[in-house]
Scaffold this motif. Sequence first.
Motif, PDB file in Angstrom:
ATOM      1  N   TYR A 112       0.849  -1.202   0.000  1.00 49.63           N
ATOM      2  CA  TYR A 112       0.000   0.000   0.000  1.00 49.63           C
ATOM      3  C   TYR A 112       0.873   1.237   0.000  1.00 49.63           C
ATOM      4  CZ  TYR A 112       0.949   0.350   5.017  1.00 49.63           C
ATOM      5  OH  TYR A 112       1.562   0.453   6.242  1.00 49.63           O
ATOM      6  N   ASP A 113       0.239   2.348  -0.455  1.00 51.54           N
ATOM      7  CA  ASP A 113       0.835   3.691  -0.383  1.00 51.54           C
ATOM      8  C   ASP A 113      -0.162   4.599   0.329  1.00 51.54           C
ATOM      9  OD1 ASP A 113       3.222   3.176  -1.799  1.00 51.54           O
ATOM     10  OD2 ASP A 113       2.095   3.212  -3.681  1.00 51.54           O
ATOM     11  N   TYR A 114       0.304   5.291   1.355  1.00 57.79           N
ATOM     12  CA  TYR A 114      -0.572   6.175   2.141  1.00 57.79           C
ATOM     13  C   TYR A 114       0.121   7.522   2.302  1.00 57.79           C
ATOM     14  CZ  TYR A 114      -2.727   8.356   6.188  1.00 57.79           C
ATOM     15  OH  TYR A 114      -3.318   9.253   7.030  1.00 57.79           O
ATOM     16  N   SER A 115      -0.692   8.621   2.157  1.00 54.78           N
ATOM     17  CA  SER A 115      -0.144   9.962   2.381  1.00 54.78           C
ATOM     18  C   SER A 115      -1.217  10.866   2.949  1.00 54.78           C
ATOM     19  CB  SER A 115       0.410  10.563   1.080  1.00 54.78           C
ATOM     20  OG  SER A 115      -0.635  10.796   0.158  1.00 54.78           O
ATOM     21  N   ALA A 116      -0.791  11.830   3.747  1.00 55.82           N
ATOM     22  CA  ALA A 116      -1.677  12.849   4.310  1.00 55.82           C
ATOM     23  C   ALA A 116      -0.933  14.176   4.313  1.00 55.82           C
ATOM     24  CB  ALA A 116      -2.133  12.470   5.709  1.00 55.82           C
ATOM     25  N   GLY A 117      -1.644  15.213   3.916  1.00 58.78           N
ATOM     26  CA  GLY A 117      -0.993  16.512   3.847  1.00 58.78           C
ATOM     27  C   GLY A 117      -1.930  17.657   4.208  1.00 58.78           C
ATOM     28  N   LEU A 301       2.567  20.744   3.712  1.00 58.39           N
ATOM     29  CA  LEU A 301       3.305  19.726   4.444  1.00 58.39           C
ATOM     30  C   LEU A 301       2.602  18.394   4.218  1.00 58.39           C
ATOM     31  CD1 LEU A 301       5.477  18.859   6.552  1.00 58.39           C
ATOM     32  CD2 LEU A 301       3.765  19.403   8.323  1.00 58.39           C
ATOM     33  N   ARG A 302       3.395  17.322   3.843  1.00 55.06           N
ATOM     34  CA  ARG A 302       2.793  16.030   3.534  1.00 55.06           C
ATOM     35  C   ARG A 302       3.632  14.909   4.138  1.00 55.06           C
ATOM     36  NH1 ARG A 302      -0.976  13.877   0.342  1.00 55.06           N
ATOM     37  NH2 ARG A 302      -1.555  15.996  -0.282  1.00 55.06           N
ATOM     38  N   PHE A 303       2.942  13.954   4.742  1.00 54.46           N
ATOM     39  CA  PHE A 303       3.558  12.738   5.270  1.00 54.46           C
ATOM     40  C   PHE A 303       3.128  11.566   4.403  1.00 54.46           C
ATOM     41  CE2 PHE A 303       2.899   8.898   7.818  1.00 54.46           C
ATOM     42  CZ  PHE A 303       4.189   8.634   8.222  1.00 54.46           C
ATOM     43  N   SER A 304       4.110  10.717   4.032  1.00 57.21           N
ATOM     44  CA  SER A 304       3.821   9.554   3.177  1.00 57.21           C
ATOM     45  C   SER A 304       4.420   8.292   3.804  1.00 57.21           C
ATOM     46  CB  SER A 304       4.421   9.746   1.779  1.00 57.21           C
ATOM     47  OG  SER A 304       3.909  10.894   1.164  1.00 57.21           O
ATOM     48  N   ARG A 305       3.723   7.147   3.659  1.00 59.79           N
ATOM     49  CA  ARG A 305       4.227   5.839   4.099  1.00 59.79           C
ATOM     50  C   ARG A 305       3.944   4.835   2.984  1.00 59.79           C
ATOM     51  NH1 ARG A 305       2.572   3.399   9.827  1.00 59.79           N
ATOM     52  NH2 ARG A 305       4.282   4.814  10.404  1.00 59.79           N
ATOM     53  N   THR A 306       5.007   4.007   2.721  1.00 59.60           N
ATOM     54  CA  THR A 306       4.902   3.001   1.661  1.00 59.60           C
ATOM     55  C   THR A 306       5.278   1.627   2.212  1.00 59.60           C
ATOM     56  OG1 THR A 306       5.495   4.633  -0.012  1.00 59.60           O
ATOM     57  CG2 THR A 306       5.708   2.327  -0.619  1.00 59.60           C
ATOM     58  N   LYS A 307       4.434   0.639   1.956  1.00 56.16           N
ATOM     59  CA  LYS A 307       4.719  -0.756   2.315  1.00 56.16           C
ATOM     60  C   LYS A 307       4.855  -1.544   1.024  1.00 56.16           C
ATOM     61  CE  LYS A 307       2.909  -4.803   4.706  1.00 56.16           C
ATOM     62  NZ  LYS A 307       1.790  -5.364   5.486  1.00 56.16           N
ATOM     63  N   SER A 323       9.338  -4.288   3.160  1.00 56.24           N
ATOM     64  CA  SER A 323       9.950  -2.997   3.510  1.00 56.24           C
ATOM     65  C   SER A 323       8.884  -1.912   3.732  1.00 56.24           C
ATOM     66  CB  SER A 323      10.904  -2.552   2.401  1.00 56.24           C
ATOM     67  OG  SER A 323      10.193  -2.314   1.201  1.00 56.24           O
ATOM     68  N   ARG A 324       9.181  -1.026   4.666  1.00 54.85           N
ATOM     69  CA  ARG A 324       8.295   0.122   4.938  1.00 54.85           C
ATOM     70  C   ARG A 324       9.141   1.380   4.920  1.00 54.85           C
ATOM     71  NH1 ARG A 324       4.243  -1.497   9.939  1.00 54.85           N
ATOM     72  NH2 ARG A 324       3.147  -3.225   8.876  1.00 54.85           N
ATOM     73  N   ASP A 325       8.647   2.385   4.172  1.00 57.68           N
ATOM     74  CA  ASP A 325       9.356   3.666   4.060  1.00 57.68           C
ATOM     75  C   ASP A 325       8.423   4.804   4.473  1.00 57.68           C
ATOM     76  OD1 ASP A 325      11.653   2.441   3.055  1.00 57.68           O
ATOM     77  OD2 ASP A 325      10.805   2.447   1.021  1.00 57.68           O
ATOM     78  N   ASN A 326       8.909   5.706   5.321  1.00 60.34           N
ATOM     79  CA  ASN A 326       8.176   6.928   5.721  1.00 60.34           C
ATOM     80  C   ASN A 326       8.876   8.143   5.114  1.00 60.34           C
ATOM     81  OD1 ASN A 326       6.373   5.458   7.310  1.00 60.34           O
ATOM     82  ND2 ASN A 326       7.764   5.513   9.083  1.00 60.34           N
ATOM     83  N   GLU A 327       8.039   9.104   4.730  1.00 62.82           N
ATOM     84  CA  GLU A 327       8.587  10.292   4.051  1.00 62.82           C
ATOM     85  C   GLU A 327       7.810  11.544   4.491  1.00 62.82           C
ATOM     86  OE1 GLU A 327       7.955  10.428  -0.164  1.00 62.82           O
ATOM     87  OE2 GLU A 327       9.883  11.418  -0.492  1.00 62.82           O
ATOM     88  N   LEU A 328       8.509  12.628   4.737  1.00 65.20           N
ATOM     89  CA  LEU A 328       7.925  13.922   5.081  1.00 65.20           C
ATOM     90  C   LEU A 328       8.326  14.927   4.010  1.00 65.20           C
ATOM     91  CD1 LEU A 328       6.213  15.312   7.259  1.00 65.20           C
ATOM     92  CD2 LEU A 328       8.349  16.021   8.355  1.00 65.20           C
ATOM     93  N   THR A 329       7.304  15.544   3.386  1.00 64.84           N
ATOM     94  CA  THR A 329       7.557  16.429   2.250  1.00 64.84           C
ATOM     95  C   THR A 329       7.093  17.845   2.576  1.00 64.84           C
ATOM     96  OG1 THR A 329       7.175  14.579   0.745  1.00 64.84           O
ATOM     97  CG2 THR A 329       7.128  16.791  -0.214  1.00 64.84           C
ATOM     98  N   PHE A 330       7.906  18.835   2.272  1.00 62.68           N
ATOM     99  CA  PHE A 330       7.556  20.244   2.402  1.00 62.68           C
ATOM    100  C   PHE A 330       7.467  20.843   1.000  1.00 62.68           C
ATOM    101  CE2 PHE A 330       9.853  19.056   6.209  1.00 62.68           C
ATOM    102  CZ  PHE A 330       9.063  19.550   7.215  1.00 62.68           C
ATOM    103  N   GLY A 331       6.501  21.766   0.802  1.00 59.02           N
ATOM    104  CA  GLY A 331       6.374  22.364  -0.517  1.00 59.02           C
ATOM    105  C   GLY A 331       5.701  23.728  -0.453  1.00 59.02           C
TER     106      GLY A 331
END
Length: 508
Positions: A112-117, A301-307, A323-331
């Motif tokens: 899955y791919d999940y993001s919230a911003g 501001l966005r937070f993303s998580r990928t499994k 694998s699980r990856d977390n990401e914080l994005t600024f724009g």
Amino acid sequence: MGIRNILANVGVPLAKVGLAVFFFGSFHSALAQQTDPSPVPTPAPSLQYIGQDGLSVERLVESAGSRRADLLAARQRLVIAEGRLVQAGLRPNPVFSTEFGSPRFLGGESEYDYSAGISQPFELGGKRGKRRTVAELELQQVRAEIAAIERNIAVEIRRDYARAISAARQLDVLERLLAADAELVRVTEARLNEGDVAPLDLNLVKVESDRLKIQRIEARNELETALLRIRTLIGSDVSEPLRLAPQSDRPPRLDLGLSELTQKALSDRSDLQAARIGERLGTARLDLARAQAAPDITPSLRFSRTKAFTDLPASAGGGIINSRDNELTFGVSIDLPVSNRNQGGIASAVGEQVQAVRTREYLEATIRRDVAVAYGQYRAAAEKLVLYTTQILPRAEANLQTVRAAYSAGEFSVFEVVNEQRRLNENVTNYNRVLEEYYTTLTALEAAVGAALPPSAFMPGSTSVLPDTKTVPGQFNREEFLKSINEGKAERIGFLKSTKPRIEEEKK
């Protein structure tokens, strides 16, 4: 001729009109038929509509302010403008967004791919302050426009109030003249039986009486029509009873000059205030249009998580890695004003600003003209009222009394009586119209000034536009005139009886 010149001229005592010589005919039957010299007062028909317990014009205006549906609807524009003012001061809301996606929904792996911003727009160029300024000016303009509507309603009520009172005055005069005319018909019939007059004389008297009846019908209809208009103006039902307070026959004298009235109009007229606010509003809208050309900025501001599942090659030992990856994005995002820089909105605002300036300039010139015209009409009405009250009507009333007495004594024919009565009736009608015109011109002056004239605008105390009765005696008084019409019958009968013995001696 000005008012002061007229007041100076009417100071000369009016000449008393009388008969030098009387020639008497046969009128024994007339005396026999008129045995009661005591006059029976004719009730004023206007008492049904006019009385001390009636509504004054101020109370009528107040009633209109609380009952007229169109005025109450117009006041809702204030609520609308106040709501827009609140809305204009609000900042943009933040934007929250979220996404979720997975192959599992289509039968795949449980990846899955999940993001919230969240993002927050920021207005640049002072848009919110300028938008609020525009809304505040719009609210002020609506208040001024509603005040102008209320002023116009008050002017219409005052105008119809003056018409109703004038029609009531005319109705009372015609009723008393008809009562006096009935006596003239009886005397003429008696003289016809004695052979002193021709049948044509009696027909002339009856035609004149019928003409007065027609005028009475017209006056009553004019009064009832004015009352209907007043009911509509104050927002009441047309079937609701309405009684008006009387109006003074000696109206107040205005104590302000043309320049003072013009200055008051230029400072108090609500429509001019609305035009001046519109001029400021045009400038504020132009500032807002220029500010809207500035781009807004939106940080985010966005937070993303990928499994994800990864298959390892055989060389790496094989297998599947979870694998699980977390990401914080600024724009940040910003509009680039390349082709749209709000050119059309700015051009439109410039046109509105110029339009508001020209509208205000024209309205100021119109107000100066309206005040000058209304003031000139007021002065003319005042001069005519002085002439009718101090000169025309006293002479016309004396002439009719003399001609009637001479006719009863057999000196004049009925032609002279009818003509003189017609002239007096026309003069009294004109006097009522001039008195109505005086009050109407005061109303027009108030409309031109933009507000009801305060008590300080008139001469102090009970000073009237008419000269003081002590300085200029013998002025026309409506109440005394109506009373004299009723008492004239007894006076003439008494005069005829006192001269009867002398007439019999002259016949011998």
